[in-house]
Write a protein that holds these residues in place. Structure first.
Motif, PDB file in Angstrom:
ATOM      1  N   CYS A   1       1.008  -0.788   0.156  1.00  0.00           N
ATOM      2  CA  CYS A   1      -0.105  -0.195   0.384  1.00  0.00           C
ATOM      3  C   CYS A   1       0.934   1.192  -0.352  1.00  0.00           C
ATOM      4  CB  CYS A   1      -0.962   0.406   0.885  1.00  0.00           C
ATOM      5  SG  CYS A   1      -2.233  -1.586   1.086  1.00  0.00           S
ATOM      6  N   ALA A   2       1.836   0.770  -0.661  1.00  0.00           N
ATOM      7  CA  ALA A   2       2.775   2.674  -0.501  1.00  0.00           C
ATOM      8  C   ALA A   2       2.847   3.460  -2.085  1.00  0.00           C
ATOM      9  CB  ALA A   2       4.775   2.004  -0.795  1.00  0.00           C
ATOM     10  N   TYR A   3       1.959   2.973  -2.794  1.00  0.00           N
ATOM     11  CA  TYR A   3       1.727   3.313  -3.903  1.00  0.00           C
ATOM     12  C   TYR A   3       1.181   4.560  -4.365  1.00  0.00           C
ATOM     13  CZ  TYR A   3       5.595   0.818  -5.785  1.00  0.00           C
ATOM     14  OH  TYR A   3       7.157   0.258  -6.067  1.00  0.00           O
ATOM     15  N   THR A   4       0.870   5.483  -4.550  1.00  0.00           N
ATOM     16  CA  THR A   4      -0.285   6.153  -5.236  1.00  0.00           C
ATOM     17  C   THR A   4      -0.997   6.522  -6.701  1.00  0.00           C
ATOM     18  OG1 THR A   4       0.894   8.521  -5.533  1.00  0.00           O
ATOM     19  CG2 THR A   4       0.196   7.578  -2.972  1.00  0.00           C
ATOM     20  N   ASP A   5      -1.813   6.896  -7.050  1.00  0.00           N
ATOM     21  CA  ASP A   5      -2.344   7.297  -8.516  1.00  0.00           C
ATOM     22  C   ASP A   5      -1.186   8.351  -8.858  1.00  0.00           C
ATOM     23  OD1 ASP A   5      -3.415   9.117  -7.308  1.00  0.00           O
ATOM     24  OD2 ASP A   5      -5.619   8.799  -7.909  1.00  0.00           O
TER      25      ASP A   5
ATOM     26  N   HIS B   1       4.444   7.412 -10.062  1.00  0.00           N
ATOM     27  CA  HIS B   1       4.291   5.743  -9.435  1.00  0.00           C
ATOM     28  C   HIS B   1       3.375   5.204 -10.963  1.00  0.00           C
ATOM     29  CE1 HIS B   1       4.328   7.370  -4.895  1.00  0.00           C
ATOM     30  NE2 HIS B   1       5.587   7.247  -5.496  1.00  0.00           N
ATOM     31  N   LEU B   2       2.450   5.403 -10.792  1.00  0.00           N
ATOM     32  CA  LEU B   2       1.799   5.144 -12.232  1.00  0.00           C
ATOM     33  C   LEU B   2       2.447   3.940 -13.053  1.00  0.00           C
ATOM     34  CD1 LEU B   2      -1.719   5.937 -12.398  1.00  0.00           C
ATOM     35  CD2 LEU B   2      -1.266   3.198 -11.118  1.00  0.00           C
ATOM     36  N   ASP B   3       3.775   5.027 -14.005  1.00  0.00           N
ATOM     37  CA  ASP B   3       4.767   4.601 -14.552  1.00  0.00           C
ATOM     38  C   ASP B   3       5.292   3.584 -14.622  1.00  0.00           C
ATOM     39  OD1 ASP B   3       4.347   6.374 -16.415  1.00  0.00           O
ATOM     40  OD2 ASP B   3       5.108   7.557 -16.084  1.00  0.00           O
ATOM     41  N   ALA B   4       5.567   3.080 -12.339  1.00  0.00           N
ATOM     42  CA  ALA B   4       7.335   2.293 -12.266  1.00  0.00           C
ATOM     43  C   ALA B   4       5.874   1.601 -12.015  1.00  0.00           C
ATOM     44  CB  ALA B   4       7.664   3.007 -10.626  1.00  0.00           C
ATOM     45  N   LEU B   5       4.827   0.885 -12.297  1.00  0.00           N
ATOM     46  CA  LEU B   5       4.005  -0.540 -11.626  1.00  0.00           C
ATOM     47  C   LEU B   5       3.882  -1.162 -12.947  1.00  0.00           C
ATOM     48  CD1 LEU B   5       1.283   1.035  -9.319  1.00  0.00           C
ATOM     49  CD2 LEU B   5       3.157  -0.793  -9.406  1.00  0.00           C
ATOM     50  N   GLU B   6       3.224   0.288 -13.780  1.00  0.00           N
ATOM     51  CA  GLU B   6       3.448  -0.595 -15.395  1.00  0.00           C
ATOM     52  C   GLU B   6       4.875  -1.156 -15.664  1.00  0.00           C
ATOM     53  OE1 GLU B   6       1.698   2.370 -17.754  1.00  0.00           O
ATOM     54  OE2 GLU B   6       0.028   2.591 -16.504  1.00  0.00           O
ATOM     55  N   ALA B   7       6.664  -0.324 -15.518  1.00  0.00           N
ATOM     56  CA  ALA B   7       7.461  -1.008 -16.039  1.00  0.00           C
ATOM     57  C   ALA B   7       7.457  -2.352 -14.925  1.00  0.00           C
ATOM     58  CB  ALA B   7       8.724   0.324 -15.344  1.00  0.00           C
ATOM     59  N   MET B   8       7.224  -2.264 -14.184  1.00  0.00           N
ATOM     60  CA  MET B   8       7.258  -3.356 -13.094  1.00  0.00           C
ATOM     61  C   MET B   8       6.561  -4.725 -13.693  1.00  0.00           C
ATOM     62  SD  MET B   8       8.003  -3.526  -9.289  1.00  0.00           S
ATOM     63  CE  MET B   8       6.653  -1.646  -9.042  1.00  0.00           C
TER      64      MET B   8
ATOM     65  N   THR C   1       2.803 -12.341 -12.459  1.00  0.00           N
ATOM     66  CA  THR C   1       1.636 -12.683 -12.089  1.00  0.00           C
ATOM     67  C   THR C   1       0.480 -11.933 -11.705  1.00  0.00           C
ATOM     68  OG1 THR C   1       3.564 -15.024 -11.352  1.00  0.00           O
ATOM     69  CG2 THR C   1       0.794 -14.907 -11.338  1.00  0.00           C
ATOM     70  N   ALA C   2       0.941 -11.417 -10.400  1.00  0.00           N
ATOM     71  CA  ALA C   2       0.662 -11.170  -9.942  1.00  0.00           C
ATOM     72  C   ALA C   2       0.862  -9.409  -9.128  1.00  0.00           C
ATOM     73  CB  ALA C   2      -0.565 -10.772  -7.985  1.00  0.00           C
ATOM     74  N   ILE C   3       0.306  -8.312  -8.990  1.00  0.00           N
ATOM     75  CA  ILE C   3       0.698  -7.290  -8.494  1.00  0.00           C
ATOM     76  C   ILE C   3      -0.117  -7.074  -6.572  1.00  0.00           C
ATOM     77  CG2 ILE C   3       0.613  -4.316  -8.824  1.00  0.00           C
ATOM     78  CD1 ILE C   3       1.567  -4.599 -11.251  1.00  0.00           C
ATOM     79  N   GLU C   4       0.696  -7.222  -5.622  1.00  0.00           N
ATOM     80  CA  GLU C   4       0.119  -7.695  -4.586  1.00  0.00           C
ATOM     81  C   GLU C   4      -0.947  -5.288  -4.296  1.00  0.00           C
ATOM     82  OE1 GLU C   4      -0.554 -10.317  -0.671  1.00  0.00           O
ATOM     83  OE2 GLU C   4       1.164 -10.140  -2.287  1.00  0.00           O
ATOM     84  N   ARG C   5      -1.559  -5.622  -3.210  1.00  0.00           N
ATOM     85  CA  ARG C   5      -1.795  -4.681  -2.543  1.00  0.00           C
ATOM     86  C   ARG C   5      -0.785  -3.031  -3.267  1.00  0.00           C
ATOM     87  NH1 ARG C   5      -0.225  -6.301   3.615  1.00  0.00           N
ATOM     88  NH2 ARG C   5       1.592  -7.078   2.820  1.00  0.00           N
ATOM     89  N   PRO C   6      -0.895  -2.913  -4.381  1.00  0.00           N
ATOM     90  CA  PRO C   6      -0.326  -1.627  -4.627  1.00  0.00           C
ATOM     91  C   PRO C   6      -0.615  -0.268  -4.086  1.00  0.00           C
ATOM     92  CG  PRO C   6      -2.019  -2.207  -6.397  1.00  0.00           C
ATOM     93  CD  PRO C   6      -1.717  -3.070  -5.216  1.00  0.00           C
ATOM     94  N   PHE C   7      -2.086  -0.194  -3.599  1.00  0.00           N
ATOM     95  CA  PHE C   7      -2.694   1.107  -2.619  1.00  0.00           C
ATOM     96  C   PHE C   7      -3.212   0.863  -1.986  1.00  0.00           C
ATOM     97  CE2 PHE C   7      -2.991   1.346  -7.964  1.00  0.00           C
ATOM     98  CZ  PHE C   7      -2.139   1.786  -8.383  1.00  0.00           C
TER      99      PHE C   7
END
Length: 347
Positions: A172-176, A180-187, A193-199
């Motif tokens: 839950c360390a990321y925001t929109d 942060h969204l660029d980093a999540l999409e890059a990963m 398989t899954a991106i758990e509790r990003p926000f």
């Protein structure tokens, strides 16, 4: 079902005065049968609720099945309720000669296990840690990430292990924010398989799920949140955490809803003394838990349940021939580690 005649709770640390700590609960019935539960101690409120509300209410309580204890949720935080409710399932299973896995509706005889890797001091220390788990047979690795410790971490592990099933936990360390969204999409580009509790909030999960291939797993703490996540298309995966959901009954309900909605499901472990992990094994035997579950640790450390809840070659067996959770608790050893104790008896 005979009444509960004694409630005991122990606050236990592997190393006195240091984390990790667990709360262990033992419920004893009129016939002397004992059921055990465990939850990780995440805040002081859980212990306070057990001492002042839940513990005094249990001795003499009439019940036929653990599902009858739903009213406990009004007396304490989910983690406190989970420890008691797990003990009730164990007690009920032992009284009736039924494995908890079967009583919950489990169909699996063994559970494929994954491992979680917390943030490391350096990238150089990351690869040996991951390699240790892979060498032990774990088939999926979840990397804990945070802003500034994310894309390069995933790139490093994926480069070293191209075929590894890989997930990330954003805690839950990321925001929109765009960054942060660029980093999540890059990963996501490294075949997660899954991106758990990003926000922390539910709303951003839906837009993220539309933009990534990995299944997004929001942080679900109750059925209302899960219903909302499904309705909003805010994910495609669920991590079942007994302590957060308030017990095995609630966790099974979340499993059933996610499974019926076509979501992937896996189970997280609870506590470090084996009892919580045994409960997680029973839960992970449910048919919808198709992804590797985070249940066990490496052999070699102290064990407090027999047989140990231990992964062998990345697999842990579901105890289907023993009643209750299927493990005997080394109660004397555990109580010697206790830093605080509670005891309430009937009459």
């Amino acid at each position: 079902m005979p009444d509960i005649v004694e409630f005991r709770a122990h606050r236990v640390a592997l190393h006195r005065g240091r984390r990790p700590e667990s709360i262990l609960v033992a419920l004893t019935d009129e016939l002397g049968t004992v059921g055990w539960g465990e939850t990780a101690l995440s805040d002081e409120k859980a212990w306070d609720d057990l001492e002042h509300r839940i513990g005094p209410a249990l001795p003499g309580l009439e019940w036929e099945h653990p599902e009858d204890l739903g009213g406990l949720s009004a007396l304490g935080v989910p983690s406190a309720v989970a420890a008691v409710e797990t003990a009730a399932w164990d007690l009920w299973g032992r009284r009736h000669g039924v494995p908890v896995a079967h009583a919950l509706g489990g169909t699996r005889t063994s559970i494929v296990t994954g491992a979680r890797v917390p943030c490391q001091p350096t990238l150089e220390s990351l690869a040996p840690t991951v390699n240790r788990y892979i060498g032990a047979g774990y088939s999926r690795i979840t990397l804990e990430v945070r802003p500034g410790w994310d894309v390069e971490v995933v790139r490093t592990v994926r480069t070293a292990y191209p075929a590894l099933a890989l997930q990330i936990d954003g805690v839950c360390a990321y925001t929109d924010s765009p960054e942060h969204l660029d980093a999540l999409e890059a990963m996501d580009g490294y075949d997660l398989t899954a991106i758990e509790r990003p926000f922390r909030d539910l709303a951003p999960h839906a837009s993220l799920q539309r933009s990534v291939r990995a299944a997004v797993a929001p942080d679900v703490t109750d059925l209302d949140t899960l219903h909302a996540a499904i309705d909003q298309h805010a994910g495609r995966a669920l991590s079942l955490r007994i302590g957060k959901l308030g017990g095995l009954t609630a966790a099974r309900g979340a499993h059933d809803l996610a499974y019926a909605s076509g979501w992937d499901v896996w189970c997280g472990g609870s506590g470090v003394f084996g009892i919580g992990k045994a409960a997680s094994v029973a839960l992970a035997s449910l048919p919808g838990c198709s992804l590797p579950s985070d249940i066990t640790e490496f052999a070699g450390g102290p064990e407090y349940v027999t047989p140990p809840v231990r992964s062998s070659g990345g697999v842990v067996a579901v105890p289907l021939t023993q009643p209750g959770l299927g493990h005997e608790v080394e109660s004397a050893r555990l109580t010697r580690l206790a830093t605080a104790d509670l005891r309430f008896t009937r009459g």
